[in-house]
Design a protein around this motif. Structure first.
Motif, short mmCIF file in Angstrom:
data_model
loop_
_atom_site.label_atom_id
_atom_site.label_comp_id
_atom_site.label_asym_id
_atom_site.label_seq_id
_atom_site.Cartn_x
_atom_site.Cartn_y
_atom_site.Cartn_z
N ASP A 209 -21.35 -42.63 -35.87
CA ASP A 209 -20.00 -43.03 -35.47
C ASP A 209 -20.01 -43.27 -33.96
OD1 ASP A 209 -17.31 -43.37 -34.93
OD2 ASP A 209 -16.67 -41.83 -36.36
N ALA A 210 -20.38 -44.48 -33.57
CA ALA A 210 -20.59 -44.80 -32.16
C ALA A 210 -19.31 -44.66 -31.34
CB ALA A 210 -21.16 -46.20 -32.02
N ASP A 211 -18.20 -45.14 -31.87
CA ASP A 211 -16.94 -45.08 -31.12
C ASP A 211 -16.53 -43.63 -30.87
OD1 ASP A 211 -16.74 -47.83 -30.98
OD2 ASP A 211 -15.41 -48.00 -32.72
N ALA A 212 -16.59 -42.82 -31.92
CA ALA A 212 -16.18 -41.42 -31.78
C ALA A 212 -17.14 -40.65 -30.87
CB ALA A 212 -16.11 -40.75 -33.15
N ALA A 213 -18.44 -40.94 -30.97
CA ALA A 213 -19.43 -40.25 -30.13
C ALA A 213 -19.21 -40.61 -28.66
CB ALA A 213 -20.84 -40.63 -30.56
N ALA A 214 -18.94 -41.89 -28.39
CA ALA A 214 -18.69 -42.31 -27.01
C ALA A 214 -17.43 -41.65 -26.46
CB ALA A 214 -18.57 -43.83 -26.94
N GLU A 215 -16.40 -41.56 -27.28
CA GLU A 215 -15.16 -40.92 -26.83
C GLU A 215 -15.38 -39.43 -26.59
OE1 GLU A 215 -11.55 -40.07 -25.49
OE2 GLU A 215 -12.35 -42.09 -25.83
N ARG A 216 -16.19 -38.79 -27.44
CA ARG A 216 -16.43 -37.36 -27.27
C ARG A 216 -17.26 -37.08 -26.02
NH1 ARG A 216 -15.77 -33.01 -30.75
NH2 ARG A 216 -14.24 -34.41 -31.68
N ILE A 217 -18.22 -37.94 -25.72
CA ILE A 217 -18.99 -37.75 -24.49
C ILE A 217 -18.09 -37.95 -23.28
CG2 ILE A 217 -20.64 -38.97 -23.01
CD1 ILE A 217 -22.70 -38.77 -25.00
N GLU B 91 -19.14 -28.48 -27.18
CA GLU B 91 -18.95 -29.91 -26.94
C GLU B 91 -20.23 -30.68 -27.24
OE1 GLU B 91 -17.46 -29.98 -22.95
OE2 GLU B 91 -15.66 -28.85 -23.51
N HIS B 92 -21.37 -30.13 -26.86
CA HIS B 92 -22.65 -30.77 -27.17
C HIS B 92 -22.85 -30.87 -28.68
CE1 HIS B 92 -24.51 -29.51 -23.04
NE2 HIS B 92 -23.64 -30.48 -22.92
N ARG B 93 -22.55 -29.79 -29.38
CA ARG B 93 -22.76 -29.78 -30.84
C ARG B 93 -21.87 -30.80 -31.52
NH1 ARG B 93 -25.00 -29.93 -34.81
NH2 ARG B 93 -26.07 -28.35 -36.03
N ALA B 94 -20.64 -30.96 -31.06
CA ALA B 94 -19.73 -31.95 -31.64
C ALA B 94 -20.24 -33.37 -31.42
CB ALA B 94 -18.33 -31.79 -31.04
N ILE B 95 -20.82 -33.63 -30.26
CA ILE B 95 -21.37 -34.96 -29.97
C ILE B 95 -22.52 -35.27 -30.92
CG2 ILE B 95 -22.66 -36.30 -28.26
CD1 ILE B 95 -21.03 -34.68 -26.10
N VAL B 96 -23.42 -34.31 -31.12
CA VAL B 96 -24.57 -34.53 -32.00
C VAL B 96 -24.12 -34.80 -33.43
CG1 VAL B 96 -26.59 -33.44 -33.05
CG2 VAL B 96 -26.21 -33.26 -30.60
N GLU B 97 -23.12 -34.09 -33.89
CA GLU B 97 -22.61 -34.31 -35.25
C GLU B 97 -22.12 -35.74 -35.42
OE1 GLU B 97 -19.71 -31.37 -36.15
OE2 GLU B 97 -21.15 -29.70 -36.11
N LEU B 98 -21.43 -36.27 -34.42
CA LEU B 98 -20.92 -37.64 -34.50
C LEU B 98 -22.06 -38.65 -34.43
CD1 LEU B 98 -17.77 -37.23 -32.23
CD2 LEU B 98 -17.81 -37.61 -34.71
N VAL B 99 -23.07 -38.37 -33.62
CA VAL B 99 -24.24 -39.24 -33.57
C VAL B 99 -24.94 -39.25 -34.93
CG1 VAL B 99 -26.54 -39.57 -32.55
CG2 VAL B 99 -24.59 -39.01 -31.09
N GLY B 100 -25.04 -38.08 -35.55
CA GLY B 100 -25.66 -38.00 -36.86
C GLY B 100 -24.91 -38.80 -37.91
N ARG B 101 -23.62 -38.96 -37.73
CA ARG B 101 -22.81 -39.77 -38.65
C ARG B 101 -22.86 -41.25 -38.30
NH1 ARG B 101 -17.30 -36.25 -38.09
NH2 ARG B 101 -18.18 -34.20 -38.63
#
Length: 220
Positions: free
Chosen positions: A181-189, A169-179
């Protein structure tokens, strides 16, 4: 043993590892004899643990704080609000090198085993990610919440399966931050914090009988 930090570390580990069960009583005199600590460093350690919510005054002595499911739920709500807001700023403000550094740290932690490594890695991840928002108040608040949740997070990551789930789950969040993609990163957190809370409740429910047989105090 007279160094306050050493006394604090010893007591904190005992509480987190449930060697000292939630709800159990402790006395300064008993701790002095057990730890070989003098009164001044012992009291400093107890006050520090009290500030973290791990122990509390009970009459003339101390009590290891019961696990309060209501407090855990409120802290999870706080984290949700804080971290979903912070990650949006992180996506906008963090430098590429800083994001890459967090991803690399996660990669080195992938093979980490045991409660202590998993709990420390999780706290480090969330605080560092919040700090990249450029607003230290986010990071300070996340640090405080994670400290108060430390004992229950030990329960939550007791198995290899749960440790692996948290890392993914942490790794998926970092990938979205790297892109960025604020909306997707917030939803993943948000989903990660909910999942973490659910894993904790599942762990408590699974072991409720055995834990209570050992005297574990859980407040619902």
């Amino acid at each position: 043993m007279t160094d306050p930090s050493t006394v604090y570390d010893r007591l904190r580990t005992q509480i987190l590892e449930l060697e000292r069960l939630p709800g159990s009583r402790v006395t300064e005199r008993g701790l002095e004899a057990e730890l070989g600590a003098s009164r001044t460093p012992l009291r400093a350690a107890l006050q520090r643990l009290e500030a973290e919510g791990l122990i509390a005054h009970e009459g003339r002595g101390w009590q290891v704080s019961p696990i309060d499911l209501g407090e855990i739920g409120r802290l999870s709500e706080l984290r949700d609000a804080l971290e979903t807001a912070a990650v949006r700023h992180t996506c906008a403000r963090a430098g590429d090198d800083a994001i890459t550094a967090i991803a690399r740290t996660l990669d080195t932690q992938q093979s980490a085993h045991g409660h202590d490594a998993a709990v420390r890695a999780g706290e480090d991840f969330h605080v560092r990610l919040a700090a990249l928002s450029g607003n230290h108040f986010f990071a300070d608040a996340v640090q405080s919440a994670m400290t108060r949740l430390a004992r229950t997070r030990w329960l939550e990551v007791r198995t290899e399966e749960t440790r692996r789930a948290a890392w993914e789950e942490h790794r998926a969040i970092v990938e979205l931050v790297g892109r960025r993609d604020a909306d997707a990163a917030a939803e993943r957190i948000h989903a990660h914090i909910v999942a973490t809370h659910d894993r904790l409740l599942a762990a408590l429910d699974a072991d409720a009988r055995g834990l209570r047989a050992r005297g574990l105090a859980i407040v619902r």
